[in-house]
Structures are given as C-alpha cells and as structure tokens.
Design an enzyme around this catalytic site. Structure first.
Site, mmCIF file in Angstrom:
data_model
loop_
_atom_site.group_PDB
_atom_site.id
_atom_site.type_symbol
_atom_site.label_atom_id
_atom_site.label_comp_id
_atom_site.label_asym_id
_atom_site.label_seq_id
_atom_site.Cartn_x
_atom_site.Cartn_y
_atom_site.Cartn_z
ATOM 1 N N GLY A 10 -2.318 -1.093 -13.480
ATOM 2 C CA GLY A 10 -1.864 -1.774 -12.038
ATOM 3 C C GLY A 10 -3.007 -2.815 -11.628
ATOM 4 C CB ALA A 11 -6.156 -3.832 -13.034
ATOM 5 C CG ASN A 59 7.186 0.519 -17.229
ATOM 6 O OD1 ASN A 59 6.439 1.324 -16.361
ATOM 7 N ND2 ASN A 59 8.706 0.318 -16.987
ATOM 8 C CE1 TYR A 151 3.184 4.455 -2.518
ATOM 9 C CE2 TYR A 151 2.739 5.553 -0.505
ATOM 10 C CZ TYR A 151 2.239 4.677 -1.665
ATOM 11 O OH TYR A 151 1.169 4.065 -1.534
ATOM 12 C CB ALA A 152 5.554 10.988 1.312
ATOM 13 C CB ALA A 153 8.066 13.094 -3.071
HETATM 14 P P1 NAP Z 1 0.087 -3.886 -5.408
HETATM 15 O O1 NAP Z 1 -0.639 -4.910 -4.606
HETATM 16 O O2 NAP Z 1 1.566 -3.934 -5.114
HETATM 17 O O3 NAP Z 1 -0.266 -3.886 -6.713
HETATM 18 C C1 NAP Z 1 0.301 -2.989 -7.635
HETATM 19 C C2 NAP Z 1 -0.131 -3.064 -8.979
HETATM 20 O O4 NAP Z 1 0.520 -2.112 -9.865
HETATM 21 C C3 NAP Z 1 0.037 -4.452 -9.577
HETATM 22 O O5 NAP Z 1 -0.856 -4.850 -10.542
HETATM 23 C C4 NAP Z 1 1.555 -4.205 -10.450
HETATM 24 O O6 NAP Z 1 1.410 -4.945 -11.738
HETATM 25 C C5 NAP Z 1 0.997 -2.688 -11.180
HETATM 26 N N1 NAP Z 1 2.267 -2.192 -11.533
HETATM 27 C C6 NAP Z 1 3.291 -1.917 -10.907
HETATM 28 N N2 NAP Z 1 4.413 -1.186 -11.544
HETATM 29 C C7 NAP Z 1 3.780 -0.977 -12.763
HETATM 30 C C8 NAP Z 1 4.165 -0.335 -13.858
HETATM 31 N N3 NAP Z 1 5.449 0.303 -14.013
HETATM 32 N N4 NAP Z 1 3.305 -0.220 -14.965
HETATM 33 C C9 NAP Z 1 1.860 -0.872 -14.819
HETATM 34 N N5 NAP Z 1 1.576 -1.469 -13.861
HETATM 35 C C10 NAP Z 1 2.551 -1.630 -12.751
HETATM 36 O O7 NAP Z 1 -0.471 -2.412 -4.733
HETATM 37 P P2 NAP Z 1 -1.849 -2.029 -3.981
HETATM 38 O O8 NAP Z 1 -1.660 -1.882 -2.606
HETATM 39 O O9 NAP Z 1 -3.095 -2.505 -4.687
HETATM 40 O O10 NAP Z 1 -1.894 -0.604 -4.389
HETATM 41 C C11 NAP Z 1 -2.436 0.101 -5.471
HETATM 42 C C12 NAP Z 1 -2.586 1.760 -5.615
HETATM 43 O O11 NAP Z 1 -3.071 2.107 -4.189
HETATM 44 C C13 NAP Z 1 -0.873 2.252 -5.704
HETATM 45 O O12 NAP Z 1 -0.633 3.187 -6.101
HETATM 46 C C14 NAP Z 1 -0.466 2.519 -4.256
HETATM 47 O O13 NAP Z 1 0.512 3.338 -4.043
HETATM 48 C C15 NAP Z 1 -1.972 2.893 -3.598
HETATM 49 N N6 NAP Z 1 -2.175 2.726 -2.359
HETATM 50 C C16 NAP Z 1 -1.942 1.611 -1.551
HETATM 51 C C17 NAP Z 1 -2.339 1.575 -0.197
HETATM 52 C C18 NAP Z 1 -2.173 0.208 0.377
HETATM 53 O O14 NAP Z 1 -2.289 0.300 1.809
HETATM 54 N N7 NAP Z 1 -2.174 -0.880 0.000
HETATM 55 C C19 NAP Z 1 -2.309 2.840 0.551
HETATM 56 C C20 NAP Z 1 -2.224 4.154 -0.272
HETATM 57 C C21 NAP Z 1 -2.239 3.986 -1.476
HETATM 58 P P3 NAP Z 1 2.845 -5.853 -12.020
HETATM 59 O O15 NAP Z 1 3.247 -6.654 -11.036
HETATM 60 O O16 NAP Z 1 2.387 -6.472 -13.084
HETATM 61 O O17 NAP Z 1 3.779 -4.811 -12.463
#
Ligand code: NAP
Length: 243
Positions: A10-11, A59, A151-153
C-alpha cells in the site's frame, strides 16, 4: 556492501508513500498497490535515484497473488530484508448497519494481508537468518472506536499477530514490530467530517494531527540496526492520544 531490499504494501499514497520515499535513500524499495497504478508509478519516479526500485500490483488479501509477488521479488533481488505491512482500508459504520461484506473486506486486507505477506516472505528471511517486519496497526486496535468495529478488530488482530510472529521468528534473527498511528493526515482521514476531526484534535495532547513523516521516521528506526534489541513491540505515533 549489497543494498538491502524493503517491500512496502500500500505504498501508492499516504503513509506508505512516505515510508517508501524515506527508505529509498538506503534500500532498494518495492512499492505495492492494488488499484492506483498511476499513483504508484508517480511515487516510483520520486524515489531516491541511488536504488533499484520497483512497483508491483497485487491485492494483499489474496494469498496466491502475494505468493507470486514475493517470488518475483526474490527472483529479482535474491533477498528480502524488510517487510512493511502498511496496506489498509476502512469501511466504517455502526455495528448494526455494518454488512458482512464490509466486515470481511476490512479483515481480509488489514489482517489477512499482513499474514499473507509475512507467510510468503519469511521462508527467504529464515534462510538469510535476518529480516525486519513492521506491521501498521492503529491506536483504534488498542482502544476501540465506535463505528469502526471491523477496522478496530483488524488492527487488534495485527497487534496479536505481531507479538505471536515475533516470538516464532526471534530465534531466526527476524524482528517483528508494529506501529500504531493515531490521527495522521492522509486520504483515509481527509474523508472524515470537520466535527469528528475537531473532536479528535481535542483528545490529542500534542495538539496537532500527525504527519506521514512522523510515522515513516519510526518505521525507519524499527527497520534499522539502531532497534536491534526491539521485537514484539507496538510503538504508538499518536501525539499522546493513548498513554
Ligand atoms: P491511504 O492513504 O488510504 O492508502 C492506503 C494504501 O493501501 C494505498 O496505497 C492503497 O493502494 C493500498 N491498498 C488498499 N487496499 C489494498 C490491497 N488490497 N492490496 C494492496 N494495497 C492496498 O491510507 P493511509 O492513511 O496512508 O494508511 C496506511 C496504513 O496506516 C493503513 O494500514 C491504515 O490503517 C494505517 N493507519 C492510518 C491512520 C491515519 O490516520 N491515516 C491511522 C492509523 C493507522 P490502492 O489504492 O492501489 O489499493
């Protein structure tokens, strides 16, 4: 010395993008995404030119796709040194309105995705007798959150998975840790309405939302030799939200 490789799921944007850019100064970086090809290629083009980087569509919820991706990485680089399980999604709703599909899809990407990537990369790491795994949890996986039962789970599961796998792999020289971000300013949180954001801010002692770099700095530390004696831990990056 040969450059190490770092895989980041997810980068294509957000926290994963920043981790990729930060690690690309030292590592050959493999960027993963599931849909956003253009965005992933944009990130790839911005990585530090000192390395041999690559983007792979996969995926992470699908075991057979992850198996093929890890094989491609090992065939290309010959080794895999860092795994950052960052890919994550939300499908928020109150429990009574949460569909089974929304529950399953969040668990499949956030928790099973970690399991898949760890499972298909660790055989190589065990051969190498070294490796670092960092899983992206969330403070919500520690404290829970109304409207985010799925999500929490998934994130609570990521924490338990981290500790279990850390115990299994420590003897093979592989460290496994988790980072639990609080509220980080990304596409995932930008969709929340202003009232929710205001409410969240009032609960953050450092009085600001986190920046993606705040998280990437901790991931970099957990992948480095400077954290050589740390495994099975969850590091909160949350401005003091959870103490
Ligand atoms: P984001 O901006 O929505 O980015 C999510 C990334 O995950 C995107 O690159 C997306 O790419 C990829 N992705 C989604 N489903 C995928 C799949 N099935 N296989 C491979 N890649 C996938 O999210 P973010 O805020 O940067 O969050 C990143 C991580 O930090 C997540 O695990 C999130 O739960 C965690 N987190 C975030 C926050 C926050 O406040 N932002 C807080 C706590 C934890 P595609 O669009 O190509 O699928």
């Amino acid at each position: 010395m040969e450059r190490k490789t770092a895989f980041i799921s997810g980068a294509s944007r957000g926290i994963g993008e920043c981790i990729a850019k930060t690690l690309s100064k030292e590592y050959d970086v493999i960027i993963n995404y599931s849909n956003s090809e253009e965005s992933a290629n944009n990130v790839l083009a911005q990585l530090d030119p000192s390395g041999h980087h690559k983007a792979i569509k996969c995926n992470v919820a699908k075991g057979e796709e992850v198996e093929a991706m890890m094989k491609e990485i090992i065939d290309t680089y010959g080794h895999i040194d860092v795994i950052v399980n960052n890919a994550g999604i939300t499908r928020d709703n109150l429990l009574l309105r949460m569909s089974e599909e929304d529950f399953d899809s969040v668990i499949d990407v956030n928790l099973k995705g970690c399991y898949n990537c760890i499972r298909y990369a660790t055989r190589q790491m065990m051969k190498q007798r070294s490796g670092c795994i960092v899983n992206m949890a969330s403070v919500v996986g520690i404290m829970g959150n109304a409207g985010q039962a799925n999500y929490a789970a998934s994130k609570g599961g990521v924490i338990a998975l981290t500790k279990s796998v850390a115990r299994e792999l420590a003897g093979r020289g592989i460290r496994v840790n988790a980072v639990a971000p609080g509220f980080i300013d990304t596409a995932m949180t930008q969709k929340l309405d202003d009232t929710v954001k205001k409410q969240m801010l009032s609960g953050i002692p450092l009085k600001r939302f986190g920046d993606v770099q705040d998280v990437a700095n901790v991931v970099k530390f957990l992948c480095s030799e400077e954290s050589a004696y740390i495994t099975g831990q969850v590091i909160n990056v949350d401005g003091g939200m959870v103490m």
